[in-house]
Write an enzyme that holds these catalytic residues in place. Structure first.
Site, mmCIF file in Angstrom:
data_model
loop_
_atom_site.group_PDB
_atom_site.id
_atom_site.type_symbol
_atom_site.label_atom_id
_atom_site.label_comp_id
_atom_site.label_asym_id
_atom_site.label_seq_id
_atom_site.Cartn_x
_atom_site.Cartn_y
_atom_site.Cartn_z
ATOM 1 N N GLU A 88 7.722 -10.268 -17.064
ATOM 2 C CA GLU A 88 6.758 -9.626 -16.782
ATOM 3 C C GLU A 88 5.658 -11.305 -16.931
ATOM 4 O OE1 GLU A 88 5.468 -6.944 -15.651
ATOM 5 O OE2 GLU A 88 7.374 -5.450 -16.083
ATOM 6 N N THR A 133 7.032 -21.735 -20.590
ATOM 7 C CA THR A 133 5.182 -21.639 -20.041
ATOM 8 C C THR A 133 4.974 -22.073 -20.834
ATOM 9 O OG1 THR A 133 2.731 -20.733 -19.491
ATOM 10 C CG2 THR A 133 4.240 -19.348 -21.264
ATOM 11 N N ASP A 134 3.814 -23.822 -20.142
ATOM 12 C CA ASP A 134 2.356 -24.223 -21.186
ATOM 13 C C ASP A 134 1.934 -23.288 -21.993
ATOM 14 O OD1 ASP A 134 0.860 -23.155 -19.346
ATOM 15 O OD2 ASP A 134 1.217 -25.623 -18.705
ATOM 16 N N LYS A 162 6.196 -14.881 -24.902
ATOM 17 C CA LYS A 162 6.594 -15.904 -24.356
ATOM 18 C C LYS A 162 7.414 -16.819 -25.078
ATOM 19 C CE LYS A 162 7.867 -16.460 -20.205
ATOM 20 N NZ LYS A 162 9.454 -15.855 -19.737
ATOM 21 N N ARG A 289 -12.005 -13.289 -18.519
ATOM 22 C CA ARG A 289 -10.702 -12.808 -18.759
ATOM 23 C C ARG A 289 -10.997 -12.638 -20.366
ATOM 24 N NH1 ARG A 289 -5.585 -16.219 -17.519
ATOM 25 N NH2 ARG A 289 -5.067 -13.916 -15.267
ATOM 26 N N HIS A 292 -10.060 -15.915 -22.549
ATOM 27 C CA HIS A 292 -9.551 -17.139 -21.853
ATOM 28 C C HIS A 292 -8.936 -18.316 -22.441
ATOM 29 C CE1 HIS A 292 -10.514 -17.967 -17.164
ATOM 30 N NE2 HIS A 292 -9.271 -18.782 -17.349
#
Ligand code: NAD
Ligand code: DAU
Length: 351
Positions: A88, A133-134, A162, A289, A292
């Site tokens: 996801e 991912t970073d 992740k 968000r 964020h």
């Protein structure tokens, strides 16, 4: 060059996975490429239509949460190499519904590692490559770059899931000596990306002359990597990366969200024959968000020095290619905008 015969790609019907599948199937006709994908809302067989009849390609509809299905797939196809992308992947959805991220991204990765471990211990496995991912590194201020040794500091349910999966991959390397590699990359963009992510969403909304939602002040910074550049880096890592190593992959293209969206507006005004500034008028600042992350930026020294890779597509060139692809593939865009997408979109922007 590592010896590869039967390669399992998870999530190969998604955005990045579909580009990798097409690349591997066409560039390496002597590899058997197996695509294992649940076909969630983000998976789309249209993305890999060009190779669906290739003799070295097999598609299996399956869920990485189904441990038996994962084990059966690896043994039936005598898999020696796994490239794990299934996940996801959308941060906003993880904020709305963390649990599906925790199960798919963490337990799904564990199922793959367990099945791979059995094959490895029987002498049948070569490489487990985990795509991350970073975002696991957290958020940067105005200065600095993420390196391979930056401390993990995930800040959204997506990035935490992740990070957990990355830790599992490293733990299985240390504990069971599994031959793993891991890469952490920045924001990919290009054809086949589901229109919930910033760039395809903006392109879609410009076409439809709908508002272009910018979260917060629009000054959050991302580093943009054209997907084909990412695929070239992945190819090198699959064949040449040192076992047990992790690599950062980035596009050297840092930009604020508002500047990025303005670039797309300018490109699209020209391609759609609209007046200059017409698309920018659609820009609408919306609620930020939650949590964020402010800035991501990648130090690519390691992959550049060790494997001689660097991004080759400039941001402007990549954006033009991407816009052209979406304009030329309006059927693709219409087909993915299912009822589920309409509901998600309505919920997201009615806040
Ligand atoms: P995506 O959402 O476009 O595709 C994910 C794919 O995984 C879909 O085809 C989906 O059907 C499949 N999938 C989801 N759950 C599954 C399950 N339980 N079993 C089997 N298949 C399942 O994602 P993407 O953007 O292509 O990202 C691919 C990978 O790369 C992810 O692991 C993501 O975390 C990572 N990543 C993405 C980016 C990016 O910018 N897109 C950047 C860094 C890392
Ligand atoms: O950095 C790598 C990550 O990039 C990947 O791991 C994720 O899978 C991928 O989704 C992406 O995450 P982001 O959250 O950075 O991507 P997204 O396209 O959702 O958002 C990019 C930026 O744009 C982010 O700062 C939030 C902002 N944004 C996003 C949307 C969808 C907006 O301002 N408006 C929007 O409507």
């Amino acid at each position: 060059m590592r010896s590869i015969h039967n390669i399992l790609v998870t999530g190969g019907a998604g955005f990045i996975g579909s580009h990798l599948i097409q690349h591997l199937v066409t560039k390496y006709p002597n590899y058997n490429v197996v695509n294992f994908d649940k076909l969630t809302y983000a998976g789309n067989l249209e993305n890999i239509k060009s190779v669906e009849r290739a003799s070295n390609y097999t598609f299996i509809k399956g869920d990485i949460l189904d441990a038996q299905a994962v084990t059966d797939c690896m043994s039936k196809h005598n898999i020696d190499t796994v490239v794990h992308l299934a996940a996801e992947s959308h941060v906003d959805r993880s904020i709305e519904d963390p649990n599906s991220f925790l199960t798919t991204n963490i337990l799904g990765t564990a199922n793959l590692l367990n099945a791979f471990r059995t094959r490895f211990e029987n002498g049948d496995a070569t490489l487990f490559y985990h795509i991350s991912t970073d975002e696991v590194f957290g958020s940067l201020g105005t200065e600095g770059l993420f390196t391979e040794t930056t401390r993990y500091d995930p800040r959204s349910p997506y990035s935490a899931s992740k990070a957990a999966s990355d830790h599992l991959v490293s733990a299985y390397h240390h504990t069971y000596k599994l031959p793993v590699i891991l890469s952490n990359c920045s924001n990919n963009y290009g054809p086949n990306q589901f229109p919930e992510k910033l760039l395809p969403l903006i392109i879609n909304n410009i076409v439809e002359q709908k508002p272009l939602p910018i979260y917060g002040d629009g000054l959050n910074v991302r580093d943009w990597l054209y997907v084909q550049d990412h695929i070239e880096a992945m190819d090198l890592l699959i064949h040449e990366a040192a076992i047990g190593e992790n690599y950062n992959i980035g596009g050297n293209a840092e930009v604020t969200n508002i500047d990025l969206v303005k670039m797309v507006c300018n490109i699209m005004d020209t391609s759609l024959g609209r007046c200059e500034g017409e698309s920018e008028n659609l820009i609408t600042y919306v609620t930020d968000r939650k949590g964020h992350d402010r800035r991501y930026a990648i130090d690519t020294t390691k992959i550049k020095t060790q494997l001689n890779w660097q991004a080759s597509v400039s941001l402007h060139e990549g954006l033009k290619k991407t816009v052209n692809w979406y304009l030329e593939n309006s059927d693709w865009l219409e087909n993915v905008k299912t009822k589920e997408y309409q509901n998600y979109y309505k919920k997201q922007y009615s806040k």
